[in-house]
Design a protein around this motif. Sequence first.
Motif, PDB file in Angstrom:
ATOM      1  N   LEU A  12     -35.121 -23.714 -47.466  1.00  9.28           N
ATOM      2  CA  LEU A  12     -35.996 -23.563 -48.463  1.00  9.28           C
ATOM      3  C   LEU A  12     -36.067 -24.184 -49.821  1.00  9.28           C
ATOM      4  O   LEU A  12     -34.838 -24.299 -50.699  1.00  9.28           O
ATOM      5  N   THR A  13     -37.091 -24.485 -50.593  1.00  4.94           N
ATOM      6  CA  THR A  13     -37.067 -24.978 -51.767  1.00  4.94           C
ATOM      7  C   THR A  13     -37.528 -24.006 -52.764  1.00  4.94           C
ATOM      8  O   THR A  13     -38.176 -23.194 -52.471  1.00  4.94           O
ATOM      9  N   GLU A  14     -37.674 -24.413 -54.157  1.00  5.25           N
ATOM     10  CA  GLU A  14     -37.930 -23.545 -54.994  1.00  5.25           C
ATOM     11  C   GLU A  14     -39.432 -23.233 -55.008  1.00  5.25           C
ATOM     12  O   GLU A  14     -39.945 -22.195 -55.146  1.00  5.25           O
ATOM     13  N   ASP A  15     -40.298 -24.304 -54.582  1.00  2.00           N
ATOM     14  CA  ASP A  15     -41.741 -23.992 -54.217  1.00  2.00           C
ATOM     15  C   ASP A  15     -41.946 -22.961 -53.296  1.00  2.00           C
ATOM     16  O   ASP A  15     -42.874 -22.234 -53.338  1.00  2.00           O
ATOM     17  N   ASP A  16     -41.221 -22.930 -52.084  1.00  2.04           N
ATOM     18  CA  ASP A  16     -41.389 -22.155 -51.230  1.00  2.04           C
ATOM     19  C   ASP A  16     -41.148 -20.366 -51.671  1.00  2.04           C
ATOM     20  O   ASP A  16     -41.703 -19.568 -50.896  1.00  2.04           O
ATOM     21  N   LEU A  17     -40.403 -20.384 -52.659  1.00  2.00           N
ATOM     22  CA  LEU A  17     -39.894 -19.216 -53.029  1.00  2.00           C
ATOM     23  C   LEU A  17     -40.446 -18.738 -54.394  1.00  2.00           C
ATOM     24  O   LEU A  17     -40.064 -17.615 -54.842  1.00  2.00           O
ATOM     25  N   LEU A  18     -41.646 -19.374 -54.766  1.00  2.00           N
ATOM     26  CA  LEU A  18     -42.398 -19.260 -56.080  1.00  2.00           C
ATOM     27  C   LEU A  18     -43.128 -17.983 -55.807  1.00  2.00           C
ATOM     28  O   LEU A  18     -43.848 -17.843 -54.922  1.00  2.00           O
ATOM     29  N   TYR A  19     -42.788 -16.943 -56.435  1.00  2.18           N
ATOM     30  CA  TYR A  19     -43.498 -15.739 -56.135  1.00  2.18           C
ATOM     31  C   TYR A  19     -44.373 -15.157 -57.805  1.00  2.18           C
ATOM     32  O   TYR A  19     -43.534 -15.349 -58.911  1.00  2.18           O
ATOM     33  N   ASP A  20     -45.511 -14.993 -57.762  1.00  2.00           N
ATOM     34  CA  ASP A  20     -46.466 -14.771 -58.826  1.00  2.00           C
ATOM     35  C   ASP A  20     -46.722 -13.465 -58.494  1.00  2.00           C
ATOM     36  O   ASP A  20     -47.294 -13.116 -57.284  1.00  2.00           O
ATOM     37  N   GLU A  21     -46.848 -12.418 -59.537  1.00  2.00           N
ATOM     38  CA  GLU A  21     -47.468 -11.149 -59.263  1.00  2.00           C
ATOM     39  C   GLU A  21     -48.711 -11.069 -58.547  1.00  2.00           C
ATOM     40  O   GLU A  21     -49.669 -11.998 -58.826  1.00  2.00           O
ATOM     41  N   GLY A  22     -48.912 -10.496 -57.558  1.00  2.32           N
ATOM     42  CA  GLY A  22     -50.134 -10.320 -56.812  1.00  2.32           C
ATOM     43  C   GLY A  22     -50.339 -11.392 -55.708  1.00  2.32           C
ATOM     44  O   GLY A  22     -51.420 -11.260 -55.058  1.00  2.32           O
ATOM     45  N   LYS A  23     -49.355 -12.295 -55.554  1.00  2.20           N
ATOM     46  CA  LYS A  23     -49.445 -13.240 -54.629  1.00  2.20           C
ATOM     47  C   LYS A  23     -48.480 -13.021 -53.611  1.00  2.20           C
ATOM     48  O   LYS A  23     -47.885 -14.376 -52.967  1.00  2.20           O
ATOM     49  N   GLY A  24     -48.200 -11.801 -53.090  1.00  2.00           N
ATOM     50  CA  GLY A  24     -46.959 -11.700 -52.022  1.00  2.00           C
ATOM     51  C   GLY A  24     -47.318 -12.378 -50.784  1.00  2.00           C
ATOM     52  O   GLY A  24     -46.667 -12.835 -50.057  1.00  2.00           O
ATOM     53  N   GLU A  25     -48.648 -12.135 -50.430  1.00  5.85           N
ATOM     54  CA  GLU A  25     -48.999 -12.608 -49.095  1.00  5.85           C
ATOM     55  C   GLU A  25     -49.133 -14.262 -49.084  1.00  5.85           C
ATOM     56  O   GLU A  25     -48.641 -14.701 -47.823  1.00  5.85           O
ATOM     57  N   GLU A  26     -49.260 -14.871 -50.138  1.00  8.32           N
ATOM     58  CA  GLU A  26     -49.100 -16.155 -50.040  1.00  8.32           C
ATOM     59  C   GLU A  26     -47.671 -16.352 -49.879  1.00  8.32           C
ATOM     60  O   GLU A  26     -47.130 -17.510 -48.967  1.00  8.32           O
ATOM     61  N   LEU A  27     -46.688 -15.825 -50.544  1.00  9.26           N
ATOM     62  CA  LEU A  27     -45.341 -16.179 -50.302  1.00  9.26           C
ATOM     63  C   LEU A  27     -44.997 -15.952 -48.897  1.00  9.26           C
ATOM     64  O   LEU A  27     -44.163 -16.903 -48.268  1.00  9.26           O
ATOM     65  N   LEU A  28     -45.465 -14.676 -48.455  1.00  9.53           N
ATOM     66  CA  LEU A  28     -44.949 -14.542 -47.003  1.00  9.53           C
ATOM     67  C   LEU A  28     -45.534 -15.592 -45.967  1.00  9.53           C
ATOM     68  O   LEU A  28     -44.798 -15.970 -44.985  1.00  9.53           O
ATOM     69  N   GLY A  29     -47.002 -16.239 -46.161  1.00  9.46           N
ATOM     70  CA  GLY A  29     -47.447 -17.313 -45.360  1.00  9.46           C
ATOM     71  C   GLY A  29     -46.377 -18.462 -45.519  1.00  9.46           C
ATOM     72  O   GLY A  29     -46.076 -19.229 -44.394  1.00  9.46           O
ATOM     73  N   LYS A  30     -45.956 -18.797 -46.727  1.00 10.14           N
ATOM     74  CA  LYS A  30     -44.970 -19.944 -46.884  1.00 10.14           C
ATOM     75  C   LYS A  30     -43.760 -19.877 -45.940  1.00 10.14           C
ATOM     76  O   LYS A  30     -43.301 -20.758 -45.243  1.00 10.14           O
ATOM     77  N   LEU A  31     -43.259 -18.563 -46.256  1.00 11.31           N
ATOM     78  CA  LEU A  31     -41.904 -18.102 -45.636  1.00 11.31           C
ATOM     79  C   LEU A  31     -42.141 -18.360 -44.010  1.00 11.31           C
ATOM     80  O   LEU A  31     -41.059 -18.828 -43.346  1.00 11.31           O
ATOM     81  N   GLN A  32     -43.190 -17.694 -43.539  1.00 12.55           N
ATOM     82  CA  GLN A  32     -43.355 -17.623 -41.952  1.00 12.55           C
ATOM     83  C   GLN A  32     -43.392 -19.219 -41.366  1.00 12.55           C
ATOM     84  O   GLN A  32     -42.820 -19.342 -40.663  1.00 12.55           O
ATOM     85  N   GLN A  33     -44.340 -19.891 -42.096  1.00 13.26           N
ATOM     86  CA  GLN A  33     -44.174 -21.485 -41.798  1.00 13.26           C
ATOM     87  C   GLN A  33     -42.984 -22.340 -41.794  1.00 13.26           C
ATOM     88  O   GLN A  33     -42.689 -22.951 -40.848  1.00 13.26           O
ATOM     89  N   LYS A  34     -42.272 -22.019 -42.988  1.00 11.98           N
ATOM     90  CA  LYS A  34     -40.980 -22.761 -43.050  1.00 11.98           C
ATOM     91  C   LYS A  34     -39.671 -22.405 -42.209  1.00 11.98           C
ATOM     92  O   LYS A  34     -39.276 -23.256 -41.555  1.00 11.98           O
ATOM     93  N   LEU A  35     -39.877 -21.051 -41.897  1.00 14.61           N
ATOM     94  CA  LEU A  35     -38.817 -20.342 -41.005  1.00 14.61           C
ATOM     95  C   LEU A  35     -39.317 -20.223 -39.627  1.00 14.61           C
ATOM     96  O   LEU A  35     -38.389 -19.843 -38.677  1.00 14.61           O
TER      97      LEU A  35
END
Length: 61
Positions: A24-47
Amino acid sequence: MDKLEIKGNWNEIKGKLKSKYADLTEDDLLYDEGKGEELLGKLQQKLGKTRDEVVKMIKSL
């Protein structure tokens, strides 16, 4: 389906995820308020896990 609510110190959670999943990279774990679904999508793909598995994993940290 469970909803992810990121509470507390995201930096601490991010550090635990990076130590558990070294690819996992910093970009994969970048969290902005209100963008939790985007974060989950990135983690789903990566993992290669389902959304629910990712939510449970984060909540368990």
